[in-house]
Design a protein around this motif. Sequence first.
Motif, short mmCIF file in Angstrom:
data_model
loop_
_atom_site.label_atom_id
_atom_site.label_comp_id
_atom_site.label_asym_id
_atom_site.label_seq_id
_atom_site.Cartn_x
_atom_site.Cartn_y
_atom_site.Cartn_z
N GLU A 1 0.83 -1.21 0.00
CA GLU A 1 0.00 0.00 0.00
C GLU A 1 0.86 1.26 0.00
OE1 GLU A 1 -3.53 2.33 0.07
OE2 GLU A 1 -2.93 0.35 -0.65
N THR A 2 1.98 1.23 0.72
CA THR A 2 2.90 2.38 0.70
C THR A 2 3.40 2.64 -0.72
OG1 THR A 2 3.60 1.95 2.97
CG2 THR A 2 5.08 3.27 1.60
N ALA A 3 3.81 1.58 -1.41
CA ALA A 3 4.31 1.73 -2.78
C ALA A 3 3.20 2.19 -3.73
CB ALA A 3 4.91 0.41 -3.25
N ARG A 4 2.01 1.64 -3.57
CA ARG A 4 0.91 2.00 -4.47
C ARG A 4 0.54 3.47 -4.34
NH1 ARG A 4 -4.44 2.81 -4.75
NH2 ARG A 4 -4.65 2.75 -2.48
N ARG A 5 0.39 3.94 -3.11
CA ARG A 5 -0.01 5.33 -2.89
C ARG A 5 1.09 6.29 -3.32
NH1 ARG A 5 -4.31 6.55 0.30
NH2 ARG A 5 -3.27 8.43 1.04
N ALA A 6 2.34 5.98 -2.97
CA ALA A 6 3.44 6.89 -3.29
C ALA A 6 3.70 6.94 -4.78
CB ALA A 6 4.70 6.46 -2.55
N GLY A 7 3.52 5.80 -5.48
CA GLY A 7 3.82 5.75 -6.90
C GLY A 7 2.85 6.52 -7.77
N VAL A 8 1.71 6.91 -7.20
CA VAL A 8 0.72 7.67 -7.98
C VAL A 8 1.23 9.07 -8.29
CG1 VAL A 8 -1.59 8.70 -7.90
CG2 VAL A 8 -1.23 6.35 -7.10
N ARG A 9 2.00 9.65 -7.37
CA ARG A 9 2.49 11.03 -7.53
C ARG A 9 4.01 11.05 -7.31
NH1 ARG A 9 -0.26 14.93 -3.71
NH2 ARG A 9 0.55 16.47 -5.17
N PRO A 10 4.77 10.50 -8.21
CA PRO A 10 6.22 10.39 -7.99
C PRO A 10 6.92 11.73 -7.84
CG PRO A 10 5.63 9.77 -10.23
CD PRO A 10 4.36 9.88 -9.48
N ARG A 11 6.44 12.77 -8.50
CA ARG A 11 7.10 14.08 -8.37
C ARG A 11 6.94 14.63 -6.96
NH1 ARG A 11 5.76 17.39 -14.00
NH2 ARG A 11 6.82 15.93 -15.40
N ALA A 12 5.83 14.32 -6.32
CA ALA A 12 5.59 14.81 -4.96
C ALA A 12 6.27 13.93 -3.92
CB ALA A 12 4.09 14.87 -4.68
N THR A 13 6.28 12.63 -4.15
CA THR A 13 6.79 11.70 -3.13
C THR A 13 8.25 11.33 -3.32
OG1 THR A 13 6.12 9.77 -4.41
CG2 THR A 13 4.49 10.70 -2.88
N GLY A 14 8.77 11.50 -4.55
CA GLY A 14 10.13 11.03 -4.84
C GLY A 14 10.19 9.53 -5.02
N ILE A 15 9.03 8.90 -5.19
CA ILE A 15 8.96 7.45 -5.29
C ILE A 15 8.21 7.08 -6.57
CG2 ILE A 15 8.05 5.34 -4.25
CD1 ILE A 15 8.25 6.80 -1.53
N GLY A 16 8.90 6.39 -7.46
CA GLY A 16 8.27 5.93 -8.68
C GLY A 16 7.67 4.55 -8.50
N PRO A 17 7.01 4.03 -9.54
CA PRO A 17 6.44 2.68 -9.45
C PRO A 17 7.52 1.63 -9.19
CG PRO A 17 5.57 3.88 -11.35
CD PRO A 17 6.70 4.71 -10.81
N VAL A 18 7.25 0.76 -8.24
CA VAL A 18 8.18 -0.31 -7.85
C VAL A 18 7.39 -1.59 -7.68
CG1 VAL A 18 9.81 -1.11 -6.10
CG2 VAL A 18 9.72 1.32 -6.68
N LEU A 19 7.90 -2.68 -8.22
CA LEU A 19 7.29 -3.99 -8.00
C LEU A 19 7.82 -4.55 -6.68
CD1 LEU A 19 6.42 -6.67 -10.52
CD2 LEU A 19 7.87 -7.37 -8.61
N ILE A 20 6.91 -4.86 -5.77
CA ILE A 20 7.28 -5.37 -4.45
C ILE A 20 7.16 -6.88 -4.44
CG2 ILE A 20 6.83 -5.28 -1.97
CD1 ILE A 20 7.68 -2.60 -3.10
N VAL A 21 8.22 -7.55 -4.06
CA VAL A 21 8.22 -9.01 -3.90
C VAL A 21 8.45 -9.31 -2.43
CG1 VAL A 21 9.30 -11.19 -4.55
CG2 VAL A 21 9.17 -9.32 -6.22
N GLY A 22 7.49 -10.00 -1.81
CA GLY A 22 7.62 -10.37 -0.41
C GLY A 22 7.90 -11.84 -0.25
N VAL A 23 8.84 -12.18 0.62
CA VAL A 23 9.18 -13.57 0.90
C VAL A 23 8.76 -13.89 2.33
CG1 VAL A 23 11.01 -15.31 0.97
CG2 VAL A 23 11.16 -13.42 -0.65
N GLY A 24 7.85 -14.84 2.45
CA GLY A 24 7.39 -15.26 3.76
C GLY A 24 7.31 -16.78 3.82
N TYR A 25 6.41 -17.26 4.67
CA TYR A 25 6.30 -18.69 4.90
C TYR A 25 4.83 -19.11 4.80
CZ TYR A 25 11.01 -17.84 6.51
OH TYR A 25 12.33 -17.44 6.57
N PRO A 26 4.57 -20.38 4.50
CA PRO A 26 3.19 -20.83 4.34
C PRO A 26 2.47 -20.95 5.68
CG PRO A 26 4.69 -22.65 3.97
CD PRO A 26 5.54 -21.42 4.11
N THR A 27 2.20 -19.82 6.28
CA THR A 27 1.50 -19.74 7.56
C THR A 27 0.68 -18.46 7.57
OG1 THR A 27 1.79 -19.55 9.96
CG2 THR A 27 3.51 -18.60 8.60
#
Length: 289
Positions: free
Chosen positions: A66-92
Motif C-alpha cells: 500500500e505504501t508503494a501504491r499510494r506513493a507511486g501515484v504522484r512520484p514528483r511529490a513523493t520522490g517514489i516511482g512505481p516499484v514492484l514489491i516481492v515479499g518472501v514469507g512462509y506458508p502460515t
Amino acid sequence: MSGGGSGASEPAPVVLPGTARFDLTGAEGGPGWRIFVAVPDTPPPEAGYPSLLMLDANAGFASFAETARRAGVRPRATGIGPVLIVGVGYPTEAPHDRERRRFDFTAGPAREAAPPGREVGPTGGSAAFLAFLLDRLRPAIAARWRLDPARAALFGHSLGGAFVLEAFARAPRAFSHHIAVSPSIWWDEPHLLAGLAARDRTAPARLALMIGEYEEALAPWQQGRAGSAEIAERRARRAMVTTLHRFAQAARRELGPQARIVSEVLAGEDHASVLAPAMSRALRFLSAD
C-alpha cells in the motif's frame, strides 16, 4: 467457523488489488516459502520495473504494497516511482515463523548466550536462503513480470536486516540496493565486519541503514511498565544504535567515497514502530537512482 448458531461462514481472505500470491517448494520437497507480489498500476518501463524484495512478508507485505501504491501515484511529490514489491514469507497465517526465519537469516549461532532453559533452534541457513532468492525466486518472478536488473533492492528488518548486511558483503552484485532496518548486528558482528572487509571493491555499493531512536533504551511510553527493566537491560546490552553507527563507519572506511552509505536514526520510533516509516524511505532510496 460459525458463532451462536447464526450460520455465518468464515469470511474470505482479503486480497489486495494488484497483488498475487504463490508458494515455492524447498529443495527436494523440503519446507517452502510463500511469495507475495504487488505490481504497479502502470505498464513496465522499457528497462523493466524496479523491484524491491522484502523479507518477513507475512508481517509487512500489505503495508509495503500500500505504501508503494499510494506513493507511486504522484512520484514528483513523493520522490517514489512505481516499484514492484516481492515479499518472501512462509506458508502460515501467523506474522512470523520464528524458527524458519532464524535459520534462513543467519550464518550460524548467535554470539549472545541463549537465556537459561530456552532452546534457540537451528541456525546457519543464510547461504542456502540467498541461493533460493537468486536461483529459484528471481527467475520465477522474471518469468511473470519484466524487471530492471540494474534497480533491484533487498530489504530486511531486525534479523532480516542482518541478512541484508550479509548479502551486501558476500554477494555484492546480487542486488543494486541494500536496505537494512534495525539490523541485528549483535547476532554476530565480527562475522558481518569480516564480510565487509572482504567485499569486492569493484562492486557498486548502495546501502541504507535505519534504526529507531528508542532501540538502545526504553521509549517514554515503556517507562514503568511490567517487564520494562528486562527490556532496558536487553537493549543496553545489544546496543543496536551504537552498532549500526559502527557498521556504517566501517562501511565508509572500507569501501571509500565512491560507496553510497546512508544511515539514519528515525526520531520517536522503537524496534517495532520503525518499520512503517522505513518503508517509504526505502522506496525513495531505490527511486533516487
